[in-house]
Motif scaffolding. Sequence first.
Motif, mmCIF file in Angstrom:
data_model
loop_
_atom_site.group_PDB
_atom_site.id
_atom_site.type_symbol
_atom_site.label_atom_id
_atom_site.label_comp_id
_atom_site.label_asym_id
_atom_site.label_seq_id
_atom_site.Cartn_x
_atom_site.Cartn_y
_atom_site.Cartn_z
ATOM 1 N N PRO A 126 9.970 19.462 10.913
ATOM 2 C CA PRO A 126 11.165 18.818 11.495
ATOM 3 C C PRO A 126 11.495 17.483 10.835
ATOM 4 C CG PRO A 126 9.750 19.680 13.235
ATOM 5 C CD PRO A 126 8.973 19.778 11.960
ATOM 6 N N GLU A 127 10.468 16.719 10.466
ATOM 7 C CA GLU A 127 10.717 15.434 9.806
ATOM 8 C C GLU A 127 11.372 15.639 8.448
ATOM 9 O OE1 GLU A 127 6.934 12.943 11.733
ATOM 10 O OE2 GLU A 127 6.828 13.754 9.695
ATOM 11 N N LYS A 183 11.237 9.621 8.331
ATOM 12 C CA LYS A 183 11.042 8.837 9.550
ATOM 13 C C LYS A 183 10.140 9.633 10.473
ATOM 14 C CE LYS A 183 15.592 6.609 9.310
ATOM 15 N NZ LYS A 183 16.882 6.395 10.004
ATOM 16 N N ARG A 184 9.014 9.016 10.860
ATOM 17 C CA ARG A 184 8.085 9.701 11.749
ATOM 18 C C ARG A 184 8.727 9.960 13.099
ATOM 19 N NH1 ARG A 184 3.160 10.219 9.329
ATOM 20 N NH2 ARG A 184 3.209 12.052 10.708
ATOM 21 N N GLU A 185 8.306 11.030 13.730
ATOM 22 C CA GLU A 185 8.916 11.427 14.988
ATOM 23 C C GLU A 185 8.746 10.357 16.067
ATOM 24 O OE1 GLU A 185 7.082 15.196 15.753
ATOM 25 O OE2 GLU A 185 8.617 16.299 14.649
ATOM 26 N N GLY A 186 7.638 9.607 16.004
ATOM 27 C CA GLY A 186 7.445 8.536 16.971
ATOM 28 C C GLY A 186 8.288 7.322 16.694
ATOM 29 N N GLY A 187 8.894 7.258 15.472
ATOM 30 C CA GLY A 187 9.737 6.130 15.101
ATOM 31 C C GLY A 187 8.975 4.881 14.746
ATOM 32 N N GLU A 188 7.648 5.003 14.521
ATOM 33 C CA GLU A 188 6.836 3.815 14.259
ATOM 34 C C GLU A 188 6.905 3.388 12.806
ATOM 35 O OE1 GLU A 188 2.967 4.798 15.586
ATOM 36 O OE2 GLU A 188 3.513 4.948 17.703
ATOM 37 N N SER A 202 0.835 -1.194 0.000
ATOM 38 C CA SER A 202 0.000 0.000 0.000
ATOM 39 C C SER A 202 0.867 1.240 0.000
ATOM 40 C CB SER A 202 -0.929 0.006 1.225
ATOM 41 O OG SER A 202 -0.164 0.013 2.422
ATOM 42 N N VAL A 203 0.305 2.336 -0.518
ATOM 43 C CA VAL A 203 0.964 3.633 -0.530
ATOM 44 C C VAL A 203 0.474 4.424 0.669
ATOM 45 C CG1 VAL A 203 1.353 5.755 -1.823
ATOM 46 C CG2 VAL A 203 1.117 3.585 -3.042
ATOM 47 N N LEU A 204 1.399 4.956 1.451
ATOM 48 C CA LEU A 204 1.023 5.710 2.636
ATOM 49 C C LEU A 204 0.703 7.153 2.253
ATOM 50 C CD1 LEU A 204 3.727 4.423 5.151
ATOM 51 C CD2 LEU A 204 1.352 3.671 4.931
ATOM 52 N N PRO A 205 -0.526 7.591 2.496
ATOM 53 C CA PRO A 205 -0.909 8.961 2.112
ATOM 54 C C PRO A 205 -0.495 9.964 3.178
ATOM 55 C CG PRO A 205 -2.812 7.824 2.988
ATOM 56 C CD PRO A 205 -1.672 6.848 3.050
ATOM 57 N N LEU A 206 0.818 10.107 3.386
ATOM 58 C CA LEU A 206 1.303 10.931 4.488
ATOM 59 C C LEU A 206 2.091 12.118 3.965
ATOM 60 C CD1 LEU A 206 2.571 8.063 6.824
ATOM 61 C CD2 LEU A 206 0.355 9.224 6.896
ATOM 62 N N LEU A 207 2.131 13.152 4.774
ATOM 63 C CA LEU A 207 2.910 14.344 4.491
ATOM 64 C C LEU A 207 3.739 14.660 5.735
ATOM 65 C CD1 LEU A 207 3.081 16.151 1.987
ATOM 66 C CD2 LEU A 207 1.555 17.772 3.130
ATOM 67 N N VAL A 223 13.211 18.265 7.480
ATOM 68 C CA VAL A 223 14.582 18.753 7.698
ATOM 69 C C VAL A 223 15.507 17.602 8.062
ATOM 70 C CG1 VAL A 223 16.017 20.129 9.241
ATOM 71 C CG2 VAL A 223 13.927 21.102 8.292
ATOM 72 N N SER A 224 15.058 16.710 8.922
ATOM 73 C CA SER A 224 15.881 15.574 9.317
ATOM 74 C C SER A 224 16.189 14.675 8.131
ATOM 75 C CB SER A 224 15.153 14.788 10.412
ATOM 76 O OG SER A 224 15.886 13.637 10.766
ATOM 77 N N ALA A 225 15.184 14.414 7.284
ATOM 78 C CA ALA A 225 15.402 13.567 6.113
ATOM 79 C C ALA A 225 16.327 14.242 5.109
ATOM 80 C CB ALA A 225 14.054 13.237 5.464
ATOM 81 N N PHE A 226 16.183 15.561 4.923
ATOM 82 C CA PHE A 226 17.033 16.283 3.971
ATOM 83 C C PHE A 226 18.484 16.300 4.448
ATOM 84 C CE2 PHE A 226 18.706 20.252 2.079
ATOM 85 C CZ PHE A 226 18.502 19.951 0.737
#
Length: 634
Positions: free
Chosen positions: A60-61, A108-113, A51-56, A63-66
């Motif tokens: 901070p997330e 990576k989500r801030e909760g790390g899930e 499945s494709v996650l429909p997330l944005l 910036v961390s990934a960049f």
Amino acid sequence: MPSSSPCSIRALWILSSQDNVAFSRRFPVVEKRWRLACARENERSESVGYSVLPLLPTDPELVSAFSERKRREGSAQGFGIRLAQSTQGSDSWVDDPITRHIISLSIKREGGEEEFMLWPLVLHTKGSYYIIILPFVEPQQFKAYEKLCTRSDCGGSVGEEYSLSSLLYNLPCITGAIMVAHTVGDIITGDVVDPDVVISSSPSVGGLLDSLTGSIGISARAKPVGASVAASSTSGASAVGTIAMDASKSTSRPIDKDALLTFLSSSMPFGTPLDLDFAHVSVIKAHGFSSSDLPPAELKQPAWKPYLHKGKQRMLFMIHETINAAMYDRDEIPDSISITGQVNCRADLEGLPDVSLPLSGLKNASMEIVSFHHCVQVSEHGDDKQALMFSPPLGNFVLMRYQALCGPDPPVKGFYQLSMVSEDEGAFLFKLQLMEGYRAPFSMDFCTVSMPFPRRRVLSFDGNPSTGTVSMTEHSLEWKIVTSGRGITGKSIEATFPGTIKFFFFFSRTIQRGPSLPRSVSRNMVEEDTHSDAEQDTANNTLNIEDNLMEKMNKDLESVDLEEPFCWQAYNYAKVSFKIIGGTLSGMSIDPKSVSIYPALKAPVELSMQASSGEYILWNTLGKCPSAVSPKVY
């Protein structure tokens, strides 16, 4: 077949050089479309278990990934090719240089899930800011890119079905996102300026008098037309929406968030770009609309002219060419000369008229690449003429761009020689011919030659040029042959400049001089021995000194930046800067008397032409130089 869906933007971010979010904007309408599209795709592929996650991501997330991508890929843009340190799932693993500009981020989500990929992200660097644009794509196209990131083989051949190029070809939203990124970059750095259109500072008499004064080189100094876009009925022409350019040079210029929010709210209120012309948005904000601005019911108002002109009517054309050249003065390497040009236009015309004009001199110009403004219709094409018809937009705009060959001889030709006679001294010679074969109304406004030495510090120089003045900086010499305001018209001049230049001593004095003949022995032999064989040995020793010096310099010189690859050996070229007014180097022109306006209007038409140097390089005849072999066309 390419997708016909319009470009829509899900979100945009502006990051500073310290990887802080300076500005961000999300478009909920487009994001809702993305969530619905993901839900449909996930239902259709439920049996596959993917499945494709429909997330944005949050700011901070992102910036961390960049920051993580910069660390992994070596820089903000990345490698662009697969290397030994490339990891599966990264952009460089795809092995395509376009991934330096169309990137992906692993969020990576801030909760790390959970962790998900964000693609496609258009990356544009402007000043000290990174502009990141996330356009809307279909989930199937997103899945196709994820498969490319896990392929075991590298790259993709041209026309291959499953390649990044074929995937992007079906995504016109990428082009729209790039345009949005460039426009936003210009706004935040203050680079939003209209093309220059130059007119005479005194009124034109026209007819025979203009022809006579132009032929003998008498002409009023030109002045640029302001970037005003529209005129109000009460105050005439007014400059609206102009951005002060005094701060545009600063890379740390703070973002004008109010101006940026106004632009985004007007140009793409729901995430779909409608009009990316900052001048249009500014003038509408300043003047608004009134019932008198509505065109007649039978006329359709184009998107590029949302505001009608009121006031004095006129048409201005300016042909501006840039000549790039690499002059070698060698039999085995031909000189390389090319011209890029553009026709700038300003049409202060009331209503919605159509303008028709012929371009002449195309045969002599040898046009190679031509592109037009989207308001232009190319109606007629011949060997030497081409007719254009267009409904002009507001303000200054680029009517067409082209690339051509240089018609007559280049305006500056000759040679440059420099030879290191010792570790810290060089002898040089310039011999140049300016404006040979050019007659009035061509006039050279200025001409300057600079000798850059980016890796060495200049101590002094000795020499007198045949014309002009010479100045010295820490890392260059500058020879002003023709100064602004004292141009040359209707004649050619020959300029020579022999001299020597000394540098601060930089290299170690432990250079080997050759085992057979040290410098002290050489000096004694010159003073005491008069035989011809001693002179021959001295000549050989000079060659040994030069060879060893070059070897030492190559060893000690720092590697140059990729952005400046031709500074190799630090002194192998001179750069020429000049400006010519009164004509074009390609031979292309416009006859103002042949410009027609329908419905007929009383509007004077003015034309100005100028050419300036781009990368105009004189390579050292006595040194090494890069060259490219031109492909033969059969």
